[in-house]
Design a protein around this motif. Structure first.
Motif, short mmCIF file in Angstrom:
data_model
loop_
_atom_site.label_atom_id
_atom_site.label_comp_id
_atom_site.label_asym_id
_atom_site.label_seq_id
_atom_site.Cartn_x
_atom_site.Cartn_y
_atom_site.Cartn_z
N TYR A 204 0.82 -1.21 0.00
CA TYR A 204 0.00 0.00 0.00
C TYR A 204 0.86 1.26 0.00
CZ TYR A 204 -4.26 -2.67 0.63
OH TYR A 204 -5.32 -3.53 0.44
N GLU B 213 -0.03 3.13 -5.04
CA GLU B 213 -1.17 2.22 -5.08
C GLU B 213 -2.49 2.99 -5.17
OE1 GLU B 213 -1.84 -0.82 -5.50
OE2 GLU B 213 -3.90 -0.94 -4.76
N THR C 166 1.05 -4.25 6.19
CA THR C 166 1.32 -2.91 5.67
C THR C 166 1.53 -1.96 6.83
OG1 THR C 166 0.46 -1.12 4.27
CG2 THR C 166 -1.13 -2.30 5.62
N ILE D 124 -4.78 0.78 3.39
CA ILE D 124 -5.44 -0.53 3.41
C ILE D 124 -6.93 -0.40 3.67
CG2 ILE D 124 -4.95 -0.92 5.87
CD1 ILE D 124 -4.67 -3.88 5.26
#
Length: 702
Positions: free
Chosen positions: A480, A484, A508, A513
């Protein structure tokens, strides 16, 4: 080793050790210089032509067999966006140039509550600076914003970038857009002698006491006394009054006027009984025949501190003295404020007159910033709706020549108020298309991207060779990282896994996320997903220095909370544990993560393989020179006298007495926090193998 290199802002590493492998070919998109003239490499994105996406791990130290890495290299970035002169609305009602804002400062951002976006207090988590091309955006009311082309502002048509991208595929500002906010923030001149006299006049006439008393004596005669006293619950107004009096040679004594009760705050007071001092105060607060503009500013500030209030979007000043009301109205007229005077009749007492300033938040902030009251409690706009009644239509957008020094801040709400309009706080440059890769600075600025990762994943899961198993995202670099947001490769891979119902675990250190909670919740409902959020430290300043382009500690804990509330099994990874720097925080991190909703926990002591060791040594020398030797010696005590141990079974946990102490402390803290649960055993029974278009059917079924 040369450790004299300057820190490069917004990057974890400050240099590039020699690459052990063949260097990649790439083109720079232009060098950027920091304030000391040192080149700051721009991020370069390179397409990775990999033919596979699922990697198999043979190490017994890693808790997964298969992993997906859509990115090689990691760039947790922040946009450098606005001129340093941009005024940022602070949580105390004042404003400050962006260049002077610092991590930890409280400012205003916005968030949606119900049907409205509202102003809320938020914390500055990071502060960035660079040089890059900029644009001047001028609004209808004269507000000027100097920003990079990839910065965003909130408009009546949503978030818009300042300038169109080279591909023309992003929403950008046009003359049809209205910014949202209040517009230009007034900048008041420093208080001069007239302002000080005006403030004292407003404050003392509004809330002070000046008296002369005669005490008779038996047999005739008596004694006369004078007194000045000002009692307030807000120390800021008391401090300013005492300071202004002191500048005129008047000394006052401070004392407690009234102790706190169940319904009232403690009241402090200043006073003097000296006759010459009281007479001097009376001279200072005489009503001027022709008040200056500066005097009216001070008077309005003083009378607001004494008798004013601001709540529910209503700004008013009340008093029973007609002369005070006349001077309030005269001062408001002098500064072009619109107001109404309302009279509240009361039996047996003087009627109260209430002066109410009109024009909404825009005019209320103009009042605060024009007259600058002392009591910040009265200046709060927290919770007020973001309603746009200012003339904030975009009038022009002009590119500026050369490069400009620009700044950005990272905030808890993801936005802030810049020159009176809502400004987006980005974690990555939206114009990034592909990433590039290397170690040191190259690792952060040359990132390889497997742009076809979702297609490769589908093909490999469709193969008869694939037997359903948990796939980890991601095993090497953060899945992430900021790009992204644009490429959405991790999300697309999750979509494939959700469609085929293959179990997945994620780790992450990025709040991003939470964007994929919908997919993760769908997978978790079938026991197909679990996540770990890495938390290295709770110290925001240390996090900014150590991981400057990642989500702040508070945002990581928030991610844990949001995942847990969505029913997704989530744990905390305390990694890396750095002895002598972060190891003491382990219990606090685990406790905070458990409170946020984490169910399980893991940890890894710091590892310094190959080229990472000199980078870490140089980082310590720059940021914590006094701790450098202690930290490095403790790491060596974990690694058999070296800075790194590459041996299986010990490289991920260390060895020796100190390693055992860290492990024991972690185990105890995990138990106390209630996180001593195993990582969930995810299911493989729901897997559905896809059919690849064009594939031949087997001649014989079975």
């Amino acid at each position: 080793m040369d450790i004299s290199l300057p820190t490069i802002r917004g990057r974890g590493a400050a240099e590039n050790p020699a690459n052990r492998f063949e260097r990649l070919a790439f083109e720079h998109d232009g060098d950027v210089l920091d304030e000391e003239g040192v080149p700051v490499p721009a991020t370069v994105y390179l397409k990775d032509a990999a033919r596979s996406i699922i990697a198999k791990n043979d190490s017994p130290d890693v808790g997964f067999t298969y992993s997906i890495n859509a990115y090689r290299g990691c760039s947790h970035g922040c946009v450098y966006c606005l001129s340093g002169e941009t005024r940022i609305l602070m949580a105390d009602g004042t404003h400050r140039p962006l260049a002077e804002v610092r991590p930890g400062d409280l400012i205003y951002g916005t968030e949606r509550r119900g049907n409205y976006r509202r102003y809320v207090t938020t914390t500055v988590l990071a502060h960035w600076e660079t040089q890059k091309p900029a644009f001047r955006v001028t609004l209808e009311d004269g507000t000027v914003l100097v920003a990079s082309g990839d910065h965003r502002f909130l408009t009546n048509r949503g978030w818009k970038f300042v300038a169109e991208s080279e591909t023309g595929q992003r929403p950008h500002l046009t003359a049809n857009n209205d910014m949202l906010g209040v517009g230009a923030l007034s900048v008041a001149p420093p208080p001069d002698e007239d302002y000080q006299r005006g403030y004292l006049c407003g404050m003392i006439h509004g809330d002070g006491l000046i008296g002369r008393y005669h005490y008779p004596r038996e047999g005739g005669g008596g004694e006369s006394q004078t007194q000045f006293r000002l009692a307030l619950a807000d120390g800021e107004g008391l401090d300013r009054t005492a300071s202004f009096l002191a500048k005129s040679g008047i000394t006052t004594n401070r004392f407690e006027f009234q102790a706190a009760t169940a319904t009232c705050r403690t009241m402090k007071a200043i006073r003097t009984h000296a006759r010459d001092q009281v007479l001097a105060i009376e001279c200072l607060i005489e009503w001027p025949a022709d008040p200056s503009r500066s005097w009216t500013r001070g008077f309005l500030a003083g009378i607001f501190d004494a008798e004013g209030s601001y709540s529910c979007g209503i700004l008013r000043i009340s008093n029973t003295d007609p002369r005070i009301i006349r001077h309030i109205c005269g001062g408001l007229d002098r500064h072009a404020f619109t107001y109404v005077v309302e009279v509240i009749e009361r039996t047996a007492v003087k009627p109260i007159q209430v002066v109410r300033i009109r024009g909404g938040l825009r005019e209320h902030l103009r009042f605060f910033h024009t007259v600058t009251p002392a009591i910040t409690r009265k200046l709060s706009i927290d919770g007020q709706a973001l309603k746009n009644n200012a003339k904030l239509r975009v009038a022009s957008i002009e590119p500026l020549p050369g490069r400009s020094t620009l700044f950005d801040i990272t905030t808890g709400t993801g936005d802030f108020i810049a020159n009176g309009v809502v400004s987006h706080n980005c974690y990555a440059r939206p114009t990034h298309e592909y990433l590039g890769f290397s170690a040191g600075l190259d690792f952060e600025t040359r990132i390889l991207v497997k742009a076809h990762a979702p297609e490769l994943l589908r093909e490999e899961l469709a193969s008869p060779k694939w037997q359903p198993a948990v796939v980890a995202i991601s095993g090497v670099t953060d899945c992430y990282q900021p790009v992204e947001r644009t490429l959405q490769l991790t999300r697309k891979c999750l979509q494939v896994l959700a469609e085929l119902r293959n179990p997945v675990s994620l780790i992450t250190k990025n709040h991003l996320i939470t964007r994929d909670i919908d997919l993760l919740a769908e997978l978790a409902s079938l026991n197909l997903a679990a996540a770990m959020v890495s938390v290295t430290t709770l110290d925001a300043e240390l996090a900014r220095r150590m991981e400057p382009r990642t989500s702040a500690p508070r945002r990581r804990l928030e991610a844990i909370e949001l995942l847990a509330k969505a029913g997704i099994p989530v744990g905390v990874m305390v990694a890396p544990i750095i002895p002598g720097l972060t190891d003491h925080e382990t219990p606090s991190i685990l406790k905070a993560a458990a409170a946020a909703g984490a169910r399980f926990a893991g940890s890894v002591p710091v590892r310094l393989p190959l080229g990472v060791a000199p980078l870490f040594e140089a980082w310590l020398a720059r940021h914590y020179p006094g701790r450098k030797d202690k930290v490095l010696n403790r790491i060596r005590s974990l690694r058999g006298g070296k800075l790194n141990d590459s041996n299986f079974n010990s490289r991920m946990k260390g060895q020796g007495v100190f390693a055992e102490q860290i492990a024991a402390m972690f185990k105890l803290a995990v138990r106390k926090a209630g996180l001593d649960n195993p990582f969930p055993a995810l299911s493989t029974e729901h897997f559905r193998r896809p059919t690849v278009p064009g594939a031949q059917f087997e001649l014989f079924g079975g």
